[in-house]
Design a protein around this motif. Structure first.
Motif, PDB file in Angstrom:
ATOM      1  N   ASP A 257       0.763  -0.895  -0.109  1.00 35.19           N
ATOM      2  CA  ASP A 257       0.329  -0.010  -0.404  1.00 35.19           C
ATOM      3  C   ASP A 257       1.327   0.902   0.330  1.00 35.19           C
ATOM      4  N   HIS A 341      -2.276   2.190   9.131  1.00 34.82           N
ATOM      5  CA  HIS A 341      -2.598   1.032  10.173  1.00 34.82           C
ATOM      6  C   HIS A 341      -1.836   0.140   9.860  1.00 34.82           C
ATOM      7  N   THR A 377       1.515   1.268   8.139  1.00 39.22           N
ATOM      8  CA  THR A 377       2.120   2.182   7.143  1.00 39.22           C
ATOM      9  C   THR A 377       2.269   3.478   7.988  1.00 39.22           C
ATOM     10  N   GLU A 379       1.479   7.041   6.603  1.00 36.92           N
ATOM     11  CA  GLU A 379       1.083   8.088   5.628  1.00 36.92           C
ATOM     12  C   GLU A 379       0.098   9.514   6.095  1.00 36.92           C
ATOM     13  N   GLU A 418       3.638   7.450   1.591  1.00 34.69           N
ATOM     14  CA  GLU A 418       2.593   6.653   2.310  1.00 34.69           C
ATOM     15  C   GLU A 418       3.807   5.323   1.823  1.00 34.69           C
TER      16      GLU A 418
HETATM   17 MN    MN Z   1      -2.201   3.259   3.097  1.00 36.61          MN
END
Ligand code: MN
Ligand code: GLY
Length: 445
Positions: A257, A341, A377, A379, A418
């Motif tokens: 991600d 997250h 992450t 971000e 991120e």
């Molecule tokens: Mn994310």
């Protein structure tokens, strides 16, 4: 899968077994069935289906796309896989990417839907899976998704094994190819968002349904929509513009991600926005360096607000100290989402979100204490979102904002950067994303 990965996978299964045995004991279960799930209907009014995606509880054990399958776990016994292979001439799932699991479990190939009545008739049993109807058919006497059990199984996945970290690293490498390609396309030409989305799929060699989440591709003011997926089909109009891409890739079910923000063109506004992107990139790296085992992730989120306040002051958007901007909720209007997250078989891996965040952090999806082996992450972002800035402009707290500068930067939408990081005892963290994509954003070249 090559030999070293197969060895890591075998070690991963041993860890999964040990953690699951402990969970079975804690919940005094004699049998636990993990349901792989089925394709989900697009609508109750016709016969079309979303592409199948295995349930995370099942995928933790098996890199297998086999709807209707399940795994049976019993204390002290080898796991048993009931592999549903109906030999349909309508649709066939892809073959498994390896058969490494066969050495570690009993495998029953099932042409028909299985029922595990005998295996669950005595003692306490539970089914964890998407569908209550399927759970009832599998084991009528079993509990379905007891919340404490589901939460414990989710928590068991938060500390990643070396196999999982290798999968997440490979997913990052794959996604990095797409991000780098889009940066170059954006620097050279004037593609639409839809073109860029399609080019990302090709560069990462993914079908749309395979991506971990719908690619977010936002040109210019669209970046002010945090999850912009309604791709425009026209090229950007002006000479200066921005591109925010939040897109990932998968490896054996594990998700990357990544978000990058690029700027193009010249002029005072483009230069100011470029400075803002650099400031966010810089603070994002400071936050990665601040990762410390034993501290709450929420403290990192709080620190992000202070750093965002400082960045807003530095670029001249806010004439107040970082502390004052946070206290008066000015930073929230520019940075309205959580810092990050947990990441794994789910993009928002839920095991680190068992506790509700404070009410002033409503969107924070990681409320855990930072621990070795977690992957999450980082971000942060700064956006020009009318729905949040409008009310701020109208109130006393908004007096510290340079609204003229806000107006000149609004066409660029916003910036988010991120990375995916692994918490590591020796080094604080390992950045899986920067290892393959060193730049966080800035000038597109
Ligand atoms: Mn994310
Ligand atoms: N990449 C989208 C999100 O984290 O919500």
């Amino acid at each position: 899968m090559n030999e070293p990965m197969l060895a890591l996978y075998a070690d991963h299964l041993a860890v999964a077994l040990a953690r699951s045995e402990a969970t079975l004991e804690r919940h005094r279960l004699d049998a636990l069935i993990l349901d792989a799930g089925d394709a989900v209907a697009r609508s109750r009014f016709d016969d079309q289906w979303f592409a199948y995606r295995p349930a995370a509880h099942f995928a933790w054990w098996l890199p297998l796309h086999a709807p209707g399958s399940c795994l049976l776990l019993r204390p002290g016994r080898r796991p048993t896989l009931y592999w549903h292979d109906p030999q349909s001439y309508w649709e066939a799932p892809p073959p498994p990417s390896h058969h490494g699991f066969a050495a570690h479990m009993d495998v029953h190939l099932a042409r028909q839907a299985v029922a595990l009545h005998a295996e669950t008739a005595t003692g306490r049993a539970a089914v964890v899976g998407e569908s209550e109807a399927r759970a009832r058919a599998l084991a009528p006497n079993a509990a379905w998704n007891p919340p404490d059990l589901v939460a414990d199984l989710d928590a068991a996945r938060t500390l990643k094994t070396p196999y999982e970290i290798a999968c997440l690293a490979e997913a990052n490498a794959r996604a990095a190819r797409g991000h780098d390609h889009l940066r170059q396309l954006f620097a050279a030409g004037s593609q639409s968002e839809l073109d860029l989305h399609l080019d990302y799929l090709r560069a990462t060699w993914q079908d749309d349904a395979e991506t971990p989440y719908k690619n977010i591709v936002a040109l210019d003011a669209h970046a002010a929509t945090l999850h912009h997926i309604a791709y425009g089909r026209g090229a950007p109009a002006g000479a200066s513009s921005s591109l925010l891409v939040d897109a990932g890739a998968t490896c054996h079910g594990y998700h990357a991600d990544i978000t990058r923000t690029w700027v193009r063109g010249s002029g005072e506004a483009a230069d100011r926005f470029r400075a803002l992107v650099r400031a966010v990139d810089d603070l994002q790296q400071q936050l990665c360096d601040a990762i410390a085992i034993g501290t709450p992730y929420e403290a990192l989120h709080d620190r992000a607000h202070l750093l965002v306040g400082e960045a807003l002051r530095q670029v001249g958007l806010v004439h107040a100290s970082a502390e004052a901007a946070v206290a008066k909720e000015v930073t929230f209007a520019f940075f309205p989402h959580g810092l990050g997250h947990s990441l794994g078989l789910q993009t928002h891996d839920v095991g680190c979100a068992r506790i509700r965040p404070r009410s002033d952090n409503p969107w924070l999806r990681n409320t855990s204490t930072i621990a070795e082996g977690q992957v999450f992450t980082i971000e942060p972002g700064i956006y020009f979102i009318e729905g949040l800035l409008g009310p701020l402009r109208a109130c006393e707290a908004g007096r510290v904002v340079d609204w003229r500068l806000v107006e000149s930067l609004r066409p660029f939408g916003g910036v988010r950067i991120e990375d995916d990081v692994v918490v590591d005892a020796a080094r604080g963290h390992l950045n899986l994303t920067r290892a393959v994509l060193p730049e966080g954003g800035g000038n597109a070249r």
